[in-house]
Design an enzyme around this catalytic site. Structure first.
Site, PDB file in Angstrom:
ATOM      1  N   HIS A  89       0.453  -1.213  -0.596  1.00 56.99           N
ATOM      2  CA  HIS A  89       0.176   0.246  -0.183  1.00 56.99           C
ATOM      3  C   HIS A  89       1.265   1.671  -0.296  1.00 56.99           C
ATOM      4  O   HIS A  89       1.662   0.930   0.636  1.00 56.99           O
ATOM      5  CB  HIS A  89      -0.780  -0.052   1.077  1.00 56.99           C
ATOM      6  CG  HIS A  89      -2.068  -0.964   1.425  1.00 56.99           C
ATOM      7  ND1 HIS A  89      -3.034  -0.997   2.017  1.00 56.99           N
ATOM      8  CD2 HIS A  89      -1.964  -2.637   0.271  1.00 56.99           C
ATOM      9  CE1 HIS A  89      -4.074  -1.986   1.607  1.00 56.99           C
ATOM     10  NE2 HIS A  89      -3.248  -2.559   0.318  1.00 56.99           N
ATOM     11  N   GLU A  91       0.115   3.967   1.829  1.00 55.52           N
ATOM     12  CA  GLU A  91       0.846   4.732   3.023  1.00 55.52           C
ATOM     13  C   GLU A  91       2.594   3.542   3.566  1.00 55.52           C
ATOM     14  O   GLU A  91       3.649   4.422   4.006  1.00 55.52           O
ATOM     15  CB  GLU A  91       0.242   4.071   3.912  1.00 55.52           C
ATOM     16  CG  GLU A  91      -1.250   5.110   4.218  1.00 55.52           C
ATOM     17  CD  GLU A  91      -2.571   3.913   3.220  1.00 55.52           C
ATOM     18  OE1 GLU A  91      -2.087   3.535   2.862  1.00 55.52           O
ATOM     19  OE2 GLU A  91      -3.529   4.140   3.739  1.00 55.52           O
ATOM     20  N   CYS A 115      -5.857   1.593   5.715  1.00 51.60           N
ATOM     21  CA  CYS A 115      -6.616   0.432   5.901  1.00 51.60           C
ATOM     22  C   CYS A 115      -6.179   0.014   7.273  1.00 51.60           C
ATOM     23  O   CYS A 115      -4.501   0.573   8.028  1.00 51.60           O
ATOM     24  CB  CYS A 115      -6.407  -0.583   4.801  1.00 51.60           C
ATOM     25  SG  CYS A 115      -4.708  -1.275   5.041  1.00 51.60           S
ATOM     26  N   CYS A 118      -2.221  -0.665   7.553  1.00 48.18           N
ATOM     27  CA  CYS A 118      -1.308   0.316   7.450  1.00 48.18           C
ATOM     28  C   CYS A 118      -1.429   1.238   8.707  1.00 48.18           C
ATOM     29  O   CYS A 118      -0.377   1.919   9.017  1.00 48.18           O
ATOM     30  CB  CYS A 118      -1.870   1.735   5.914  1.00 48.18           C
ATOM     31  SG  CYS A 118      -1.202   0.344   4.217  1.00 48.18           S
TER      32      CYS A 118
HETATM   33  N1  LIG Z   1      -5.060   2.720   2.135  1.00 50.73           N
HETATM   34  C1  LIG Z   1      -5.014   2.592   0.707  1.00 50.73           C
HETATM   35  C2  LIG Z   1      -6.135   1.979  -0.094  1.00 50.73           C
HETATM   36  C3  LIG Z   1      -5.974   0.879  -1.103  1.00 50.73           C
HETATM   37  N2  LIG Z   1      -4.503   0.970  -1.060  1.00 50.73           N
HETATM   38  C4  LIG Z   1      -4.220   0.341  -2.465  1.00 50.73           C
HETATM   39  C5  LIG Z   1      -4.417  -1.492  -2.141  1.00 50.73           C
HETATM   40  C6  LIG Z   1      -4.697  -2.144  -3.970  1.00 50.73           C
HETATM   41  O1  LIG Z   1      -3.699  -2.124  -4.032  1.00 50.73           O
HETATM   42  C7  LIG Z   1      -5.620  -0.569  -4.360  1.00 50.73           C
HETATM   43  C8  LIG Z   1      -7.001  -1.290  -4.267  1.00 50.73           C
HETATM   44  O2  LIG Z   1      -7.762  -2.105  -4.303  1.00 50.73           O
HETATM   45  P1  LIG Z   1      -9.404  -2.168  -4.564  1.00 50.73           P
HETATM   46  O3  LIG Z   1      -9.256  -3.007  -4.215  1.00 50.73           O
HETATM   47  O4  LIG Z   1      -9.770  -0.092  -4.941  1.00 50.73           O
HETATM   48  O5  LIG Z   1      -9.377  -2.714  -5.928  1.00 50.73           O
HETATM   49  O6  LIG Z   1      -5.610   0.188  -3.830  1.00 50.73           O
HETATM   50  C9  LIG Z   1      -3.909   1.681  -0.848  1.00 50.73           C
HETATM   51  O7  LIG Z   1      -2.041   1.717  -1.518  1.00 50.73           O
HETATM   52  N3  LIG Z   1      -3.405   2.702   0.436  1.00 50.73           N
HETATM   53 ZN   LIG Z   2      -3.376   0.013   3.536  1.00 57.20          ZN
END
Ligand SMILES: Nc1ccn([C@H]2C[C@H](O)[C@@H](COP(=O)(O)O)O2)c(=O)n1
Ligand SMILES: [Zn+2]
Length: 196
Positions: A89, A91, A115, A118
């Protein structure tokens, strides 16, 4: 043709400069443009108490795990063939790729609310504040868990509501002429207006 123009008095300080918050959030959004994820491009920017950027990251595959070989799907017959086990992610990447000794008392600007995984890393790293743009997964248990941990750990978090929904970066702008009495009538702006 719709003609539009703007005045700029080059003897006075600019008024339309980016605020600090806009600048840091825009940096997070610019980093997100590097993401290969076809569905969600997320960026994060860590800023210290002196308003210096000490880390930037976006969601991507771990070093050595080719983003041409690891999966980008959200669903598959086997969970092993989805991205979720592999992708780092934004973060987490911003924290581990920091260019300072630590990120104690820093603020993290992030496009999406962190999430739970993170959130743990944010707390453990010493970051004290989270500024986020979107809370579109507010109903998910992972988001609720993250908020519970932030509350317990005394991490401040708040949603940034931008005044403008867009910040335009125009690479040609550096070549615009700026004369004392200049009124710019810029071709790109005219074209944009014509397309409205
Ligand atoms: N705070 C966050 C939330 C999500 N991500 C990233 C992780 C995945 O690459 C994507 C989420 O995929 P989705 O379920 O929307 O197709 O986003 C993050 O980096 N930071
Ligand atoms: Zn995360």
């Amino acid at each position: 043709m719709v003609k539009t123009f703007f005045h700029r008095d080059i003897n006075k300080k600019r008024e339309d400069f980016l605020s600090w918050t806009e600048y840091f959030m825009a940096t997070a959004f610019l980093a997100a443009k590097r993401s290969k994820d076809p569905c969600s491009q997320v960026g994060a920017c860590i800023v210290n108490e002196d308003k210096k950027i000490v880390g930037v990251g976006y969601n991507g595959m771990p070093t050595g795990c080719s983003d041409d070989q690891f999966p980008w799907s959200k669903t598959a017959e086997s969970e092993l063939d989805t991205k979720y086990f592999y992708v780092c992610h934004a973060e987490m990447n911003a924290i581990v790729n920091r260019n300072s000794a630590d990120v104690k008392n820093c603020t993290i600007y992030v496009a999406l609310f962190p999430c739970n995984e993170c959130a743990k890393i944010i707390i453990q790293s010493g970051i004290r504040e989270v500024v986020y743009m979107s809370d579109k997964h507010a109903e998910k248990a992972a988001t609720e868990a993250a908020k519970r941990m932030f509350d317990a750990a005394g991490i401040k978090y708040w949603q940034y509501i931008p005044q403008n929904s867009k910040i335009v970066i125009d690479f040609t702008e550096i070549n615009w002429s700026k004369q004392p009495t200049d009124v710019h009538l810029h071709e790109n702006i005219i074209k944009e207006m014509e397309n409205l």
